[in-house]
Design an enzyme around this catalytic site. Structure first.
Site, PDB file in Angstrom:
ATOM      1  N   PHE A   1      -0.001  61.937  47.495  1.00 56.79           N
ATOM      2  CA  PHE A   1       1.140  61.847  46.576  1.00 56.79           C
ATOM      3  C   PHE A   1       1.024  60.531  45.827  1.00 56.79           C
ATOM      4  CE2 PHE A   1       5.283  60.655  45.056  1.00 56.79           C
ATOM      5  CZ  PHE A   1       5.695  61.817  44.437  1.00 56.79           C
TER       6      PHE A   1
ATOM      7  N   ASP B   1      -3.500  52.827  46.809  1.00 55.26           N
ATOM      8  CA  ASP B   1      -2.124  53.071  46.359  1.00 55.26           C
ATOM      9  C   ASP B   1      -1.186  52.643  47.487  1.00 55.26           C
ATOM     10  OD1 ASP B   1       0.378  54.037  45.733  1.00 55.26           O
ATOM     11  OD2 ASP B   1      -0.327  55.966  44.977  1.00 55.26           O
TER      12      ASP B   1
ATOM     13  N   LYS C   1       7.897  50.434  43.753  1.00 59.26           N
ATOM     14  CA  LYS C   1       9.046  50.595  44.630  1.00 59.26           C
ATOM     15  C   LYS C   1       9.660  49.263  45.055  1.00 59.26           C
ATOM     16  CE  LYS C   1       7.921  55.253  46.247  1.00 59.26           C
ATOM     17  NZ  LYS C   1       8.908  55.946  45.420  1.00 59.26           N
TER      18      LYS C   1
END
Length: 411
Positions: free
Chosen positions: A151, A236, A265
């Protein structure tokens, strides 16, 4: 016919507000039925004043809790001075942000963006350009190797290499240039890498897949393979980074340094969207003026908050808390294995918990926790994800584990 008067937002109940969203919001999410109005630290409050312990932390965007005083103060101070210049001009906050983020991560340069997906897209563009200009891959032939069950976001390019049909179906045609291999399989990865490979792009821990942690040595193997075959290692760490796993970065558990690091984030402290590609000078140096950019990327407000986030992490306190309380979380979940929990995976304050399907789906368990005053979210099937703010106390963590026991019918 006269339209009915619209009820002022301030007088609407949770049920009113949920109903009001239905005709006017695109249905791209399926939230739990709670309407949050206020929050502080590890706790949120709905419009009726009911309090809930947050065990999701905005998918790790709220690593430092809701409205951390240092981050709110940094945002307030900057709001009174300057919020946006665009990158047409310099601003007085960006240099310090880039300097301190580079030092924190042990890398050379920063490409500031806004959202996590933008960081991933930027990393892909940089890797391709590096492959053409430095590695010598023929034009338009660069490939990037990725892992199944990944993801990395939801843009059209990113869903092109997703293996989740819910994310892909109906959004083609897809962007070419990606090869998908099983996660945690070095042999398959090596077989997929060739002279056209610009980069290997992976999550050090797969969050959306259920907090899937690779075998010890996998990340080291990826680093060695990419170095030996002359391609880039892109990590990531948008969910796994910035203290979540008990280290600043998840790759640090194996002492690995990637060529490009993707952050987002928690970098915005739960206040503003902030993301970044951090990397080697000779890699990010392939970008020249006009080739890539963002009006809001590196804006003064984002840089001020991002600098305050880095300052919190520089102390090491949050990393230590995640490591220490991660042991409490792990022990609490281990005690539930065979008692409603089929299995779990955890690192630091992050866990994927597989619930016995006979007890309920992940969503049903999330709804049960909601009734117990705890916010958590399902990911796939009967798996729930736990990722509380790193500011959580041991007592609060034990309370959340107690709520899970009750929902599973074990108390």
């Amino acid at each position: 016919m006269t339209a009915p008067a619209r009820v002022p937002v301030r007088t609407r109940t949770s049920a009113d507000l949920i109903r009001a969203e239905e005709p006017v919001l695109a249905h791209n999410y399926h939230p739990l039925p709670v309407v949050v109005a206020r929050a502080e630290g590890t706790w949120v409050e709905d419009v009726e004043g009911r309090r809930y312990l947050d065990m999701l932390a905005g998918y790790s965007a709220l690593n430092f809790g809701h409205r951390h005083p240092a981050l709110v103060e940094a945002a307030h101070a900057q709001l009174d001075r300057l919020t946006l210049t665009s990158r047409a001009f310099h601003n007085d906050r960006l240099a310090e942000f880039a300097e301190r983020l580079s030092e924190l991560t042990g890398l050379d340069m920063v490409l500031p963006m806004n959202t996590g997906a933008e960081a991933v897209e930027s990393g892909i563009k940089v890797a391709r350009k590096w492959a053409y200009e430095v590695k010598g891959v023929p034009a338009d032939q660069a490939t990037i190797v990725v892992a199944a069950d990944n993801f990395h976001g939801r843009t059209t390019t990113i869903v092109s290499f997703s293996t989740d049909e819910t994310a892909r179906s109906g959004f083609g045609p897809f962007t070419p240039g990606f090869r998908v291999v099983p996660y945690n399989d070095l042999a398959a990865l090596e077989a997929a890498v060739d002279e056209t490979t610009a980069a290997v792009l992976i999550e050090p821990i797969q969050g959306e897949a259920g907090v899937v942690i690779p075998d010890e040595g996998y990340l080291t193997g990826v680093r060695e393979l990419t170095r030996r075959t002359g391609c880039l290692f892109i990590a990531d760490e948008i969910q796994s980074g910035l203290g979540r796993t008990g280290q600043t970065l998840a790759v640090e558990h194996e002492g690995v340094v990637p060529d490009l690091l993707l952050l987002g984030k928690a970098l915005g402290g739960g206040i503003v969207p902030v993301s970044a590609v951090v990397g080697r000078r000779d890699v990010l140096g392939v970008l020249r003026p006009g080739e890539h950019g963002s009006t809001f990327g590196g804006n003064p407000l984002a840089a001020a908050v991002g600098t305050a986030v880095v300052e919190l992490l520089e102390t090491g306190d949050f990393q230590r808390r995640a490591a220490e309380l991660g042991e409490v979380l792990r022990d609490g979940l281990a005690a539930l294995v065979g008692r409603g929990v089929v299995g779990f995976r955890s690192r630091g304050l992050w866990a994927g918990v597989d619930i016995d399907p006979a007890i309920g789906s992940g969503r049903e368990i999330g709804q049960g926790l909601l009734r117990e005053g705890v916010l958590a979210k399902d990911t796939h099937g009967s798996t729930i994800r736990l990722a509380p703010p790193l500011t959580i106390t041991e007592a609060e963590l034990m309370s959340a584990l107690g709520a899970l026991r009750r929902v599973l019918g074990r108390d």
